[in-house]
Design a protein around this motif. Structure first.
Motif, mmCIF file in Angstrom:
data_model
loop_
_atom_site.group_PDB
_atom_site.id
_atom_site.type_symbol
_atom_site.label_atom_id
_atom_site.label_comp_id
_atom_site.label_asym_id
_atom_site.label_seq_id
_atom_site.Cartn_x
_atom_site.Cartn_y
_atom_site.Cartn_z
ATOM 1 N N SER A 182 -1.061 -6.059 0.899
ATOM 2 C CA SER A 182 -0.829 -5.705 -0.514
ATOM 3 C C SER A 182 -1.746 -4.554 -0.923
ATOM 4 C CB SER A 182 -1.116 -6.900 -1.427
ATOM 5 O OG SER A 182 -0.348 -8.009 -1.053
ATOM 6 N N THR A 183 -3.005 -4.644 -0.527
ATOM 7 C CA THR A 183 -3.960 -3.581 -0.869
ATOM 8 C C THR A 183 -3.598 -2.287 -0.158
ATOM 9 O OG1 THR A 183 -5.696 -5.223 -1.145
ATOM 10 C CG2 THR A 183 -6.408 -2.961 -0.835
ATOM 11 N N ALA A 184 -3.229 -2.382 1.121
ATOM 12 C CA ALA A 184 -2.872 -1.176 1.879
ATOM 13 C C ALA A 184 -1.675 -0.486 1.227
ATOM 14 C CB ALA A 184 -2.554 -1.555 3.330
ATOM 15 N N THR A 185 -0.703 -1.285 0.807
ATOM 16 C CA THR A 185 0.487 -0.706 0.171
ATOM 17 C C THR A 185 0.115 -0.060 -1.165
ATOM 18 O OG1 THR A 185 1.990 -2.166 1.330
ATOM 19 C CG2 THR A 185 2.765 -1.319 -0.788
ATOM 20 N N LEU A 186 -0.770 -0.693 -1.894
ATOM 21 C CA LEU A 186 -1.227 -0.088 -3.152
ATOM 22 C C LEU A 186 -1.928 1.248 -2.867
ATOM 23 C CD1 LEU A 186 -1.747 -0.119 -6.198
ATOM 24 C CD2 LEU A 186 -3.742 -1.570 -5.779
ATOM 25 N N CYS A 187 -2.747 1.287 -1.825
ATOM 26 C CA CYS A 187 -3.420 2.547 -1.456
ATOM 27 C C CYS A 187 -2.382 3.626 -1.135
ATOM 28 C CB CYS A 187 -4.327 2.354 -0.236
ATOM 29 S SG CYS A 187 -5.770 1.366 -0.597
ATOM 30 N N ALA A 188 -1.336 3.232 -0.374
ATOM 31 C CA ALA A 188 -0.296 4.197 -0.013
ATOM 32 C C ALA A 188 0.402 4.722 -1.268
ATOM 33 C CB ALA A 188 0.712 3.543 0.927
ATOM 34 N N LEU A 189 0.695 3.810 -2.204
ATOM 35 C CA LEU A 189 1.371 4.220 -3.445
ATOM 36 C C LEU A 189 0.493 5.183 -4.246
ATOM 37 C CD1 LEU A 189 2.918 0.798 -4.500
ATOM 38 C CD2 LEU A 189 4.210 2.911 -4.145
ATOM 39 N N GLU A 220 6.456 -4.370 -5.592
ATOM 40 C CA GLU A 220 6.649 -4.322 -7.052
ATOM 41 C C GLU A 220 5.296 -4.424 -7.764
ATOM 42 O OE1 GLU A 220 9.795 -6.810 -8.437
ATOM 43 O OE2 GLU A 220 9.111 -6.715 -10.517
ATOM 44 N N LYS A 221 4.428 -5.278 -7.226
ATOM 45 C CA LYS A 221 3.098 -5.418 -7.835
ATOM 46 C C LYS A 221 2.348 -4.084 -7.771
ATOM 47 C CE LYS A 221 0.405 -9.418 -7.498
ATOM 48 N NZ LYS A 221 -0.457 -10.325 -6.736
ATOM 49 N N GLY A 222 2.397 -3.448 -6.581
ATOM 50 C CA GLY A 222 1.709 -2.163 -6.402
ATOM 51 C C GLY A 222 2.255 -1.102 -7.341
ATOM 52 N N VAL A 223 3.571 -1.090 -7.500
ATOM 53 C CA VAL A 223 4.216 -0.112 -8.385
ATOM 54 C C VAL A 223 3.727 -0.313 -9.823
ATOM 55 C CG1 VAL A 223 6.464 0.408 -9.464
ATOM 56 C CG2 VAL A 223 6.232 0.373 -6.968
ATOM 57 N N LYS A 224 3.582 -1.579 -10.224
ATOM 58 C CA LYS A 224 3.109 -1.857 -11.587
ATOM 59 C C LYS A 224 1.638 -1.414 -11.736
ATOM 60 C CE LYS A 224 4.166 -6.289 -12.137
ATOM 61 N NZ LYS A 224 4.371 -7.545 -12.833
ATOM 62 N N ILE A 225 0.822 -1.797 -10.766
ATOM 63 C CA ILE A 225 -0.613 -1.491 -10.887
ATOM 64 C C ILE A 225 -0.852 0.020 -10.857
ATOM 65 C CG2 ILE A 225 -2.888 -1.738 -9.796
ATOM 66 C CD1 ILE A 225 -1.831 -4.342 -8.522
ATOM 67 N N ALA A 226 -0.097 0.730 -9.994
ATOM 68 C CA ALA A 226 -0.351 2.171 -9.812
ATOM 69 C C ALA A 226 0.233 3.000 -10.954
ATOM 70 C CB ALA A 226 0.213 2.626 -8.468
ATOM 71 N N GLY A 227 0.846 2.351 -11.909
ATOM 72 C CA GLY A 227 1.269 3.056 -13.113
ATOM 73 C C GLY A 227 2.627 3.742 -13.029
#
Ligand code: PLP
Length: 477
Positions: free
Chosen positions: A141-148, A187-194
Motif C-alpha cells: 500500500s505504501t509503495a503504491t502510494l509512493c508510485a502515485l 483507491e486509498k492511495g488515489v484519495k491520499i495523494a489528492g
C-alpha cells in the motif's frame, strides 16, 4: 529488567516459540473469540508499578494467544498469506535488539548497504532488468502510494509538491487507471495523494478478470478529449480476488506511447517470478516505471517487508526529499539516504531478515517451496474440477483456487448459491481446522483457497478438500 532476567526469559521465549511452531497444528486456525472477549479481560488503566515478566507472559498465553488467528498454521488458506520462517524470526530478534534506525546511511551504514545488496539480489531473482533500483517499504500500500505521488509530480513538473493542487484548473485534473479487480490500496492511495476518487478510472476486465488494454486506451483518449491529464496506470500482476495477471506488455506499450507512469502491483504473484517456468508472468514488466511485490506474503519473510523497484530513483528523491540541517551528514553526496525514497523518516532494519531468509533457503530452496505451493494448488483444482458438485470460478494461474459449490445441472439461483456457500465457509472456518475466505467474481459468491503458508503441504490441502466435500452444509443437497 536486568540482564540475568532477560537472558532467562530470552531462553524461555525461544523454547516457547520452538514449541509453538512444533505444535501449531493443535491451535485453531481462526480465533474462535467473539468481539470484546479480549478487551474485557484487560484492565482499563495501565499498571502504576512494573509487573514481573512471568505474570505478563502468563497473560500473553491466557488472554492474548486465544485471540490470535494463526497465520503460520499450515491450514491457513485465507486471504493471501503473511508467511514467515525460522531464519526470518531469528533475524527479527536481532533487528529488535539492535533497534537501529535506517533513515540515512550514517544512522546505520550496514542497514543501507545491506538493503542495496539484497534488493539487487531480489531484482535479479524476479528477472527485472538492470536499471531498476530497489528500496524496502513497509507494505505494498505504501509503495503504491509512493508510485502515485511520483507519477503526480512527474505529470505536473513537480509543481503539486510546491504549489499544491488547484482542482478548479482543468489542467491540474490528473487521472489514474486501474482495473475493476484492482486492490483497494489503489483507491486509498488515489484519495491520499489528492487525485480525487472521481479521477480514478476502473477499466473493465475480460472473462479471466484481466484488464482489457483496448478499454484502457479508450479511457485515456476520452480523458484527453475532456482536458484531463492521464497520469498513472496501475496494473495488477495477480489480483487479490483471483490472481488474474493483467497483460503487462500491452498495457506498457500504451503507457509508453502516452507518457503515463506505469506501476505494477505484484504484491502476491511477484514471488512466483523467481521460478524459471513462471518467469513469463514478467513479460512486459521492463516497460513499467515502478514495481512492487511482498516478500512478506510469499517469500517466507515475516511482515513487514515490501520490495519496491523504480526505474529512476530521481523521481523518489525529488518527490520526497527534505533536507533539514539536523539530518545533513558529510557523506550525503556519496551514499543513498533511504529516508528520501519514501514517506517515513525512521526506518526499520528490514534488510536483515531478507538477507537471513535468502541465505538460509538459498534461491533453490525458495524456488522449491513456491513450486510446491503451486503444484498443490493445481492438485486441489483438479479435485474441484472432477467433482460434479463443485466448479472453478476463475482460471488457476498460480497458487490460488477460486471455487464454489454449484452442482452440475442444478437450478439454484445466485442468491441460493451464495447462501449455501456462505454456510459452507462458516462451517469450515468454525471447525478451527482450516481457514478460507471468500470474494465475488462476476457477481458470484466464491470461496478462495490459497496455498502459500510456509509449511503447507499436500497433506493439508488433502485434509481441507476432505472437509469441504463432506461438509454438513452441502451434505443434504
Ligand atoms: N495489492 C494486492 C494485489 C494485494 O493482494 C494486497 C494485499 O493482499 C495489497 C496490494 C496490499 O498489501 P499490503 O498489506 O502490503 O499493503
Amino acid at each position: 529488567m536486568d540482564i540475568k532476567t532477560f537472558r532467562n526469559y530470552g531462553h524461555r521465549f525461544v523454547d516457547w516459540i520452538a514449541d509453538f511452531y512444533e505444535n501449531i497444528e493443535s491451535y485453531p486456525v481462526l480465533s474462535p473469540l467473539k468481539p470484546g472477549e479480549v478487551k474485557k479481560k484487560l484492565p482499563l488503566s495501565p499498571p502504576i508499578e512494573g509487573e514481573e515478566m512471568g505474570r505478563i507472559f502468563d497473560d500473553f498465553q491466557k488472554i492474548i494467544l486465544p485471540g490470535v488467528t494463526h497465520w503460520q498454521h499450515p491450514s491457513f488458506f485465507a486471504y493471501f498469506p503473511a508467511n514467515s520462517s525460522m531464519p526470518s524470526v531469528l533475524a527479527e530478534m536481532l533487528t529488535a535488539s539492535l533497534g537501529a534506525q535506517c533513515m540515512v546511511w550514517q544512522t546505520s551504514p550496514a542497514g543501507t548497504e545491506l538493503e542495496e545488496v539484497v534488493m539487487e539480489w531480489l531484482r535479479k531473482m524476479i528477472g527485472l532488468p538492470e536499471g531498476f533500483t530497489g528500496v524496502i517499504q513497509d507494505t505494498a500500500s505504501t509503495a503504491t502510494l509512493c508510485a502515485l505521488l511520483c507519477a503526480r509530480e512527474r505529470s505536473t513538473g513537480f509543481s503539486v509538491n510546491s504549489r499544491g493542487f488547484y482542482p478548479d484548473k482543468e489542467a491540474q485534473r490528473l487521472a489514474v487507471y486501474t482495473s475493476t479487480e484492482a486492490h483497494s490500496s489503489i483507491e486509498k492511495g488515489v484519495k491520499i495523494a489528492g487525485f480525487g476518487r472521481e479521477n480514478l478510472r476502473f477499466i473493465p476486465v475480460d472473462e479471466e478478470f484481466r484488464m482489457i488494454p483496448e478499454e484502457l486506451e479508450k479511457a485515456i483518449e476520452k480523458d484527453r478529449a475532456e482536458g484531463v491529464t492521464p497520469c498513472c496506470v496501475i496494473a495488477a500482476l495477480g489480483t487479490t480476488s483471483s490472481l488474474a495477471l493483467d497483460p503487462l506488455r500491452a498495457i506498457g506499450e500504451i503507457t509508453r506511447r502516452e507518457g503515463v507512469w506505469l506501476h505494477v502491483d505484484a504484491a502476491m504473484a511477484g514471488s512466483a517470478a523467481i521460478l524459471p517456468e513462471k518467469r513469463y508472468i514478467m513479460d512486459g514488466a521492463e516497460l513499467c516505471d515502478s514495481f512492487v511485490f511482498n516478500p512478506h506474503k510469499w517469500l517466507f519473510t515475516n511482515f513487514d517487508c515490501s520490495a519496491f523497484f523504480v526505474r529512476d530513483p530521481g523521481h523518489l528523491v525529488r518527490t520526497f526529499s527534505i533536507n533539514p540541517e539536523y539530518l545533513k551528514t558529510s557523506v550525503d553526496m556519496e551514499v543513498k539516504n533511504f529516508r528520501d525514497w519514501g514517506i517515513q523518516l525512521g526506518r526499520r532494519f528490514r534488510a536483515l531478515k531478507l538477507w537471513f531468509v535468502i541465505r538460509s533457503f538459498g534461491v533453490k530452496g525458495l524456488q522449491e517451496k513456491i513450486r510446491e505451493h503451486i503444484r498443490i494448488a493445481e492438485e486441489f483444482a483438479g479435485w474441484v474440477r472432477e467433482d460434479p458438485r463443485f466448479e472453478l470460478v476463475a482460471p488457476v494461474s498460480l497458487n490460488l483456487v477460486c471455487f464454489r459449490y454449484n452442482p452440475a445441472g442444478s437450478k439454484l439461483s445466485e442468491d441460493e448459491l451464495e447462501r449455501i456457500n456462505r454456510e459452507l465457509l462458516e462451517e469450515l472456518n468454525l471447525s478451527g481446522k482450516l481457514f478460507l475466505t471468500h470474494t465475488k467474481l462476476a457477481g458470484k459468491y466464491t470461496l478462495r483457497l490459497c496455498t502459500g503458508q510456509t509449511s503447507t503441504s499436500l497433506k493439508h490441502v488433502r485434509e481441507a478438500w476432505e472437509r469441504i466435500r463432506t461438509a454438513r452444509a452441502i451434505s443434504a443437497m
